[in-house]
Write a protein that holds these residues in place. Structure first.
Motif, mmCIF file in Angstrom:
data_model
loop_
_atom_site.group_PDB
_atom_site.id
_atom_site.type_symbol
_atom_site.label_atom_id
_atom_site.label_comp_id
_atom_site.label_asym_id
_atom_site.label_seq_id
_atom_site.Cartn_x
_atom_site.Cartn_y
_atom_site.Cartn_z
ATOM 1 N N GLU A 145 1.436 5.793 2.785
ATOM 2 C CA GLU A 145 0.823 5.291 1.560
ATOM 3 C C GLU A 145 0.152 3.942 1.750
ATOM 4 O OE1 GLU A 145 4.234 7.297 -1.330
ATOM 5 O OE2 GLU A 145 4.374 5.216 -0.713
ATOM 6 N N ARG A 197 -0.362 1.163 -3.427
ATOM 7 C CA ARG A 197 -0.245 2.426 -4.173
ATOM 8 C C ARG A 197 1.019 3.149 -3.728
ATOM 9 N NH1 ARG A 197 -3.157 0.975 -7.277
ATOM 10 N NH2 ARG A 197 -5.242 1.583 -7.889
ATOM 11 N N PHE A 247 3.304 7.126 -4.049
ATOM 12 C CA PHE A 247 2.272 8.120 -4.309
ATOM 13 C C PHE A 247 2.590 9.494 -3.728
ATOM 14 C CE2 PHE A 247 -1.770 10.015 -4.815
ATOM 15 C CZ PHE A 247 -2.236 9.418 -5.956
ATOM 16 N N ALA A 264 -1.486 4.882 -11.073
ATOM 17 C CA ALA A 264 -2.103 5.931 -10.252
ATOM 18 C C ALA A 264 -3.207 6.647 -11.038
ATOM 19 C CB ALA A 264 -1.046 6.946 -9.812
#
Lengths: 427, 410
Positions: free
Chosen positions: B32, B36, B39, B161
């Motif tokens: 990742e 972020r 995820f 996200a």
């Protein structure tokens, strides 16, 4: 090109995958059941005693008496016993429940005989050393204090108390100081009264050695493990569900609230039980259930929600359980009520019912996969004193399920008016 | 292997009426973007929200009598289905369609973000000691992405996200060459290979991207983190960096953790819980990750035990592993336990399919059958050497997790 829009053809199971175990009796009358099968050279022998915490006179006695079987005998210390089990790579699983105590050993077939000799010794004549009892109680008290910070644990304990009443062994809520009140005398007395061959059934499963019967006879058939001259009478308790339908265990710092709702209902011995299990499955018994679809997959209130019908030997209950964001607690409770109302008022669509039936028949097949799973399912029959036709009936019952039969069953057993609600956290 | 790079493995077991299908994607939290995190795991949830041709994964599988689940680790994302063997093809239909493409939608993403936020709260934030690994990971890893847990560094990463992130992630990691398909149970291998070709064969190959992660540098200075939380008792964690999963020292490392705490006859249980009664619970284990992992020793302290005493007791035990060879019988005992654990794990079709895919990822599915031999060839000297390389105080990361209650009432 394959047609990706079209599901490949599927077939439902049509025959019962259950093979009745081979039954025998040891010289002293102990019933033995053999479930042969599997691909690896492994064996499980389960000693199933039909007495549990329902029979204890003080909280934690059954738990301690069962878990300290391996804590010493006249001839061996706790350390020696665990050394032997670990050396053979054997795994001893002790389970003290409300109605049963179960001692199972998982072992490679080549080491079965010496391990069974040891199991016989610890189960028949534990010495319950004071020091080992002190360690167990202190560590379990520690764990109880930690668990009491968890909303799910609190909701579960209080729910049982609300359901059966504070004085019923199914409802008694364990307290911190209960861990200070037990002596080794309590354990010795429980062992003498309830952990004896008169309450014993043996279920051996896996790739059993050819001489399994004589091995079991040698260790458990005519041992010095005595039955009491007279077993105490079965205790009698009356369950009393709380008049107060709503209970909040307030936790100011909670990010999530644990919800538990339910009521007492029929158990496995009742002819309508399977019908109720099927109706419950539609409500909250699998990932595709209405509760899961609504509260997780549509609203995103929770990581998971389920409902179940739990059979105890002397009672039974239905519950819905979940943990939800504290800010949506009331909204989630409202939705749960709505789903329970809908279960008895809104017929399942043909697609919904087909999915339910197909899923349950696959899940049924899965629950019989392998000798250990078969033995587990057989145990249900043994504990409740029911016959193997119970399993045949399930497939018939499933086949005959209609939208109307689900609604009728829900109306009869899961009416929303009679539910109690317990929330731990905030609402 | 199919033309598009998908690896396929089959194991036949005619003793069961079931079949298990496992699809492993070579992507985990380590892949990742640091801004972020969480995820890979959020994405795992979206894999159940419908694909290009099939609106609802779960319902169709349930219609075939099947059941499924998935998990995400720091290394991999793994999906598995079990169903009656005669309905095997439905799993191929479903798994191939979601490898082909997902039915992305803002609304589904929003709901699953909420579900994951609740999972974050349920498993990490609303539990006593739930944040331990959120503290331990950044303490032990300063450059490698193992520094964050699979759920993510922070809830805000999940909330932020976007659908564009989702689509990008799918293109990058969810394609045949980055996946392994394994099937076990009552199946005919030839038929499985035919079905694999039929359902997965025409999925476009996708671009394989080389993994290029920073290696965690060797640690030479002891690290210590003290936190205070609203919990009833103190806990202590000692962590040391270990080798990679593919290193031959892995087996000795694993056995060392067994010597310390596998089974009630193990050293830490006997000495620290039973004899000295200083801990209510003790554990030693390895993370077993593909890149350099961790050897963790942890304990729950009784009220009368101080952090210093517990820490010293742990170091005494670790020093013993460095200074004295493990006895012959003790070594035999832990090897026997490892053998039994291996054989028991072989008896389950799901575990079998999962293990085959994982060892294929490590290099070769046959490695699964060789595991017991790798453990058996270890001797006391291997263990002692490995202990020497692992357990020096300057390589330790120590987490002191104090109870706020104990401190204020003391």
């Amino acid at each position: 090109m394959v047609n990706r829009k079209q599901q490949p053809p599927t077939r439902l199971i049509t025959h019962l995958p259950f093979i009745s175990p081979q039954k025998g009796l040891l010289g002293n009358g102990v019933p033995v059941f053999l479930v042969e099968g599997g691909t690896e050279d492994i064996v499980r022998v389960e000693l199933l005693l039909l007495a549990g915490s329902y029979h204890q006179h003080k909280p934690l006695v059954t738990y301690s008496a069962a878990n300290l079987l391996k804590a010493g005998t006249a001839g061996k210390t706790s350390h020696e016993i665990s050394e032997m089990l670990d050396f053979y790579g054997a795994y001893l699983q002790v389970d003290a429940q409300k109605d049963i105590v179960s001692v199972s050993v998982y072992v490679l077939r080549k080491y079965l005989e010496p391990v069974l000799a040891l199991v016989q010794e610890i189960v028949s004549a534990p010495s319950y050393p004071q020091g080992e009892l002190d360690i167990l109680l202190k560590n379990q008290k520690h764990q109880h204090i930690i668990n009491s910070r968890k909303v799910a644990y609190l909701a579960r304990l209080h729910f049982s108390e609300q359901l059966f009443g504070p004085y019923h062994p199914y409802g008694y809520r364990i307290r911190k100081n209960d861990f200070d009140k037990i002596s080794r005398h309590d354990l010795l007395s429980f062992h003498k009264q309830w952990i004896h061959p008169g309450n014993l059934n043996i279920i051996a499963s896996g790739k059993l050695p050819g001489n399994i019967t004589s091995m079991l006879e040698k260790f458990f058939g005519n041992s010095n493990w005595a039955r009491p001259a007279q077993q105490p009478p079965e205790p009698v308790y009356l369950a009393a569900t709380s008049e107060n339908k709503k209970l909040l265990i307030h936790k100011n710092e909670a990010l999530q609230s644990a919800i538990r709702m339910g009521k007492r209902t029929i158990n496995r011995s009742h002819p309508d039980h399977q019908r109720l299990m099927i109706a419950n499955a539609l409500l909250g018994g699998f990932f595709g259930s209405r509760l899961m679809k609504n509260i997780r997959q549509d609203k995103g209130f929770t990581y998971g929600i389920n409902s179940a019908v739990v059979s105890l030997v002397r009672d039974g209950y239905f519950f819905v359980g979940t943990q939800v964001g504290a800010e949506v607690c009331q909204a989630a409770i409202d939705q749960i009520y709505q789903e329970i109302i809908d279960l008895r008022t809104k017929p399942a669509s043909p697609e919904e019912l087909t999915t339910l039936k197909n899923y349950l028949s696959g899940s049924f097949l899965r629950s019989f996969d392998g000798p250990f799973a078969q033995a587990d399912r057989f145990k249900e029959l043994l504990v409740f004193g029911i016959t193997p036709e119970y399993f045949d009936n399930f497939l018939v019952e499933l086949k005959n399920t209609t939208p109307e039969s689900v609604m009728d069953t829900a109306g009869q057993y899961l009416h929303e008016d009679s539910l109690i609600e317990v929330v731990a956290g905030k609402r | 292997m199919l033309g598009n790079g998908l690896r396929v493995i089959v194991h036949r077991d005619t003793s069961t009426p079931m079949a298990a299908v496992n699809v492993l994607y070579d992507v985990g939290a380590r892949d990742e973007d640091p801004s972020r995190t969480g995820f890979a795991h959020l994405f795992e949830h979206l894999m159940f929200e419908g694909s290009v041709n099939i609106p609802d994964f779960d319902t169709q599988l349930q219609d075939a009598g099947g059941e499924n689940n998935a998990f995400t680790t720091n290394d991999i994302t793994n999906y598995y289905d079990t169903l009656p063997a005669q309905n095997l093809e439905t799993a191929f239909w479903l798994e191939s369609d979601r490898m082909l493409g997902l039915a992305f939608s803002e609304q589904k993403l929003e709901v699953q973000k909420n579900v994951v936020v609740e999972e974050f709260r349920q498993s990490y934030l609303n539990q006593p000691y739930g944040d331990v690994w959120m503290l331990l990971r950044p303490l032990t890893y300063q450059v490698h992405p193992y520094m964050w847990p699979t759920i993510g560094k922070d809830i805000s990463h999940i909330r932020e996200a976007s659908l564009a992130d989702v689509k990008h992630f799918f293109r990058k990691f969810y394609h045949p060459a980055n996946a392994i398909l394994s099937v076990s149970g009552n199946v005919d291998p030839d038929q499985v290979f035919r079905m694999a070709e039929k359902w997965f064969g025409d999925i476009p190959a996708g671009a394989f991207s080389e993994r290029n992660l920073p290696e965690e540098p060797e640690q030479n200075i002891q690290r210590r983190l003290r936190v205070e939380r609203e919990v009833p008792f103190d806990q202590i964690y000692l962590a040391f960096h270990t080798c990679k999963r593919s290193d031959s020292a892995f087996y000795a490392t694993d056995l060392l953790s067994d010597v310390l705490s596998n089974g009630s006859s193990s050293r830490l249980v006997q000495r620290l819980v039973k004899e000295k009664r200083m801990l209510s619970e003790v554990n030693a284990y390895i993370t077993g990750s593909i890149d350099k992992g961790l050897f963790v020793v942890s304990g729950k302290l009784h009220e009368e035990t101080s952090m210093e005493v517990a820490e010293q007791a742990f170091f005494n035990e670790l020093n013993l592993l460095i200074n004295e060879p493990v006895g012959e019988r003790e070594l035999q005992k832990i090897k026997n336990k490892a053998e039994a654990a291996h054989i028991f794990s072989e008896s389950n079709v799901m575990a079998k399919a999962m293990n085959l895919a994982y060892y294929e990822l490590l290099g070769n599915a046959d490695l699964l059958n060789q595991q017991p031999a790798f453990y058996f060839e270890q001797n006391a000297e291997h263990l002692q050497q490995t202990a020497r390389s692992l357990f020096s105080p300057e390589r330790a990361s120590i987490l002191e997790y104090h109870s706020a209650k104990t401190q204020s009432s003391a």
